[in-house]
Design a protein around this motif. Structure first.
Motif, short mmCIF file in Angstrom:
data_model
loop_
_atom_site.label_atom_id
_atom_site.label_comp_id
_atom_site.label_asym_id
_atom_site.label_seq_id
_atom_site.Cartn_x
_atom_site.Cartn_y
_atom_site.Cartn_z
N ASP A 1 -10.30 -7.62 5.20
CA ASP A 1 -9.68 -6.97 7.23
C ASP A 1 -8.77 -7.55 6.76
O ASP A 1 -7.79 -7.64 6.39
N GLU A 2 -8.10 -7.19 8.32
CA GLU A 2 -6.90 -7.22 8.74
C GLU A 2 -6.28 -8.24 8.83
O GLU A 2 -5.12 -8.48 8.36
N ASN A 3 -6.51 -9.27 9.33
CA ASN A 3 -6.25 -10.64 9.14
C ASN A 3 -5.83 -11.23 7.93
O ASN A 3 -4.93 -11.53 7.41
N GLY B 1 -1.99 4.65 1.88
CA GLY B 1 -3.46 3.11 2.43
C GLY B 1 -3.84 2.60 1.14
O GLY B 1 -4.62 1.52 1.05
N GLU C 1 1.22 -1.65 0.06
CA GLU C 1 -0.24 0.55 -0.48
C GLU C 1 0.83 1.08 0.09
O GLU C 1 2.35 0.93 0.18
N HIS D 1 -5.66 -9.14 4.95
CA HIS D 1 -4.77 -8.46 4.40
C HIS D 1 -3.07 -9.05 4.64
O HIS D 1 -2.58 -9.48 4.10
N ASN D 2 -2.55 -9.19 5.86
CA ASN D 2 -1.86 -9.66 6.48
C ASN D 2 -1.15 -11.53 5.99
O ASN D 2 -0.67 -11.58 6.05
#
Length: 634
Positions: A546-548, A532, A528, A550-551
């Motif tokens: 979501d964050e998970n 962002g 990113e 994306h990780n």
């Protein structure tokens, strides 16, 4: 006597050409007739009611329709010489002709006397379609999705008022009676039955939902005294509608031109239906096959004009039935054609159909015509509306079509010749869409217009400086200088195909170091910028994670780069779901470095190809026109 050293090899028969046992042919053929019947007979019923034909003439129109539908289906499925595609394509009267035919009839005074002008136009359009078949493929560039989608949407929207009028018509007096809620409930009830059957059932029952809706609606109307079978008793047990029932045809120039436009629209639909059917049955469709389809459409339409019927095309419902049942034999459709010819000799059957109360028929017609509009909207979903030219084509054509449909008396203000075109929303909408497409995409310069909001022509591309070429086209190859330079050196480009190939060759023919430079220019998946926003802008499957999730992507991309030394590149257009991106990426970790480099370059070539199609207007018009209908039929 010595035995022969080798037995004669048995001839391989494609499932399309397989002749099934007679019981199976009859069963499967009758199933096609049932699925097709409601849509087929609606056209003569609607036209007869709008033009003002008598009940006896309506019965004869229905028998003529069934008779010629049978002949048309046999011609298309069995074929002879270069006529007929020899695929399981069941032919029926196209809905595209309903509104123009009504307009032609009313413009010539209505009633049976006006039908000679209708059939004159039908015959001319049929002959024209037959003659133009060999060169039709070359004309497909004038029917891209923006034109076909607009036309199909207009056809559906302009026919909805026809069904709406029937929905509020008194079945006893055959006069509009919109204040009587009884007729409204009949129409609404028919629609509800059709929707319920589609929701509760699947398979073959769902394909005949309209037919079942009509049967149940008629049963209720009969029980309540709003349907009678008097005309059934008056009809003969056997009969035949003779050619030229209304007299020898008469030929009006504008009427013929209008019907030719309808047949051109139908030809594009037939092309899509043929390609879809070819995929379903596993048989390759060639350009010559499209010509055979259109010749058969032309012959069938000409026969229709002689035997008191209308223009023909492949019925999409029956294309779907081939997929549903898995029965690929074209001889099944031929058997269905035989059934329809037999029904054409049974006036009592036609009289039963003609007895359907207007509100029940109107409810079924509303669902069918709205479905046509949705098919057009689906086609328009493939159009790039960020290009203002496409937006103007669609909005202008829709506005004119709905204007004329809402106020048909506008035609009376037009001079002779134009009055018929303005007498039908479909006619004026079709003319508008075709002409505007030609004005915006095929005039004002040589070659298609590209980039710059449609301001740059192919000739101007050939005259570009290296800097300007890089500015316009650099994004196709991730702004990598050597790749842009290699494409630029291929000037002059004779057409958009040559321009596309220049970028494809540039990606795949660079040196090893250059190719690594190209791969390294792509961002890591999940990377990113400071605000962002995702840097892998092609990859819609990775937006809004979501964050998970994306990780997980970042971890996979990091492991890939560490293993191979360049970023993981996946073509977004062919990997639509997040979990497939992960699965694809981790699976590629098992490749050897050399194999993975080749794999990554192929993905880059795919991305460049899609970016080129986005950038270059009308980059592949023939493919777009030929395949635009496929998704509607799946």
């Amino acid at each position: 006597m010595t035995a022969p050293t080798s037995a004669k090899k048995a001839r391989r028969v494609h499932p399309v050409d397989e002749v099934l046992p007679i019981p199976k042919l009859a069963t499967y053929g009758f199933q096609h007739v049932v699925a097709f019947y409601a849509g087929a007979v609606l056209v003569p019923i609607i036209i007869a009611g709008a033009v003002g034909l008598s009940e006896q003439e309506l019965v004869m129109l229905i028998t003529a329709d069934l008779f010629t539908c049978g002949i048309a289906s046999i011609i298309q499925a069995v074929g002879f010489w270069k006529i007929g595609v020899r695929l399981p394509l069941l032919q029926g009267v196209t809905f595209a002709g309903v509104s123009p035919i009504i307009a032609i009839g009313l413009a010539n005074g209505g009633g049976s006397a006006s039908m000679v002008y209708v059939y004159g136009a039908v015959i001319v359009a049929g002959v024209f379609t037959f003659l133009i078949a060999p060169i039709f493929i070359k004309l497909l560039k004038f029917f891209p999705p923006v034109v076909t989608g607009t036309l199909i949407t207009i056809i559906g929207l302009c026919l909805v008022p026809v069904g709406a009028l029937d929905a509020v018509t008194n079945p006893h007096t055959h006069e509009p009676d919109p204040t009587n809620i009884r007729w409204f409930l009949y129409a609404l009830g028919t629609i509800a039955i059709i929707v319920a059957i589609q929701r509760l059932f699947s398979g073959f029952v769902a394909t005949i939902a309209v037919l079942l809706g009509l049967v149940i609606g008629c049963a209720v109307a009969y029980a309540l005294g709003d349907m009678d079978f008097d005309r059934v008793g008056d009809a003969a047990a056997l009969g035949f509608t003779p050619p030229f029932l209304f007299g020898m045809p008469k030929f009006d120039f504008v009427a013929c031109l209008t019907m030719i436009i309808v047949l051109m629209i139908t030809a594009v639909e037939s092309t899509g239906s043929t390609i879809a059917t070819g995929e379903i049955v596993g048989k390759r469709v060639k350009a010559s096959d499209i010509g055979n389809v259109l010749r058969a459409d032309g012959v069938a339409t000409t026969i229709g004009g002689i035997f008191n019927s209308f223009p023909y095309t492949a019925f999409s419902e029956n294309v779907g039935l081939v997929r549903l049942t898995g029965v690929k034999s074209r001889w099944v459709v031929a058997a269905a054609g035989v059934f329809m010819i037999l029904l054409g000799f049974l006036p009592k059957v036609a009289a039963i159909v003609a007895s359907i109360p207007n509100p029940v028929l109107g409810g079924a017609a509303l669902t069918l015509f709205a479905t046509v509009a949705v098919v057009g909207i689906q086609t328009l979903g493939k159009v790039d509306f960020t290009d203002h030219r496409n937006l103007i084509i669609v909005t202008t054509s829709l506005a004119l079509a709905l204007w004329v449909t809402s106020y048909p008396d506008i035609a009376q203000a037009m001079p002779t010749g134009l009055d018929l075109i303005f007498g039908s929303g479909i006619s004026i909408g079709a003319v508008s869409a075709i002409l505007l497409n030609i004005v915006f995409f095929h005039t004002g310069g040589h070659g298609p217009r590209v980039a710059g909001g449609g301001a740059i022509t192919l000739n101007e591309v050939n005259a570009m400086t290296r800097e300007r070429f890089t500015e316009v086209f650099g994004h196709v190859v991730q702004d990598v200088p050597w790749a842009v330079e290699r494409a630029y050196e291929q000037r002059p480009f004779t057409d958009t195909k040559a321009l596309r190939e220049a970028f494809q060759d540039a990606v795949l023919t660079g040196s090893s170091d250059q190719q690594l430079e190209l791969l390294a220019a792509f961002p890591d998946l999940g990377a990113e910028d400071d605000t962002g926003h995702a840097l892998a802008v092609d990859h819609v499957a990775l937006s809004n994670l979501d964050e998970n999730d994306h990780n997980d992507v970042v971890q996979m991309a990091g492991s890939y780069r560490e293993h191979f030394g360049f970023p993981l590149i996946i073509c977004a257009r062919e990997t639509e779901h997040f979990d497939r991106v992960l699965k694809n990426g981790w699976a590629r970790m098992d490749n050897s470095p050399a194999a993975e480099k080749a794999f990554a370059l192929i993905e880059v070539a795919k991305i460049a190809n899609y970016r080129f199609s986005d950038l270059v207007a009308d980059a592949n018009p023939i493919a777009a026109a030929r395949f635009s209908r496929l998704n509607e039929l799946h």
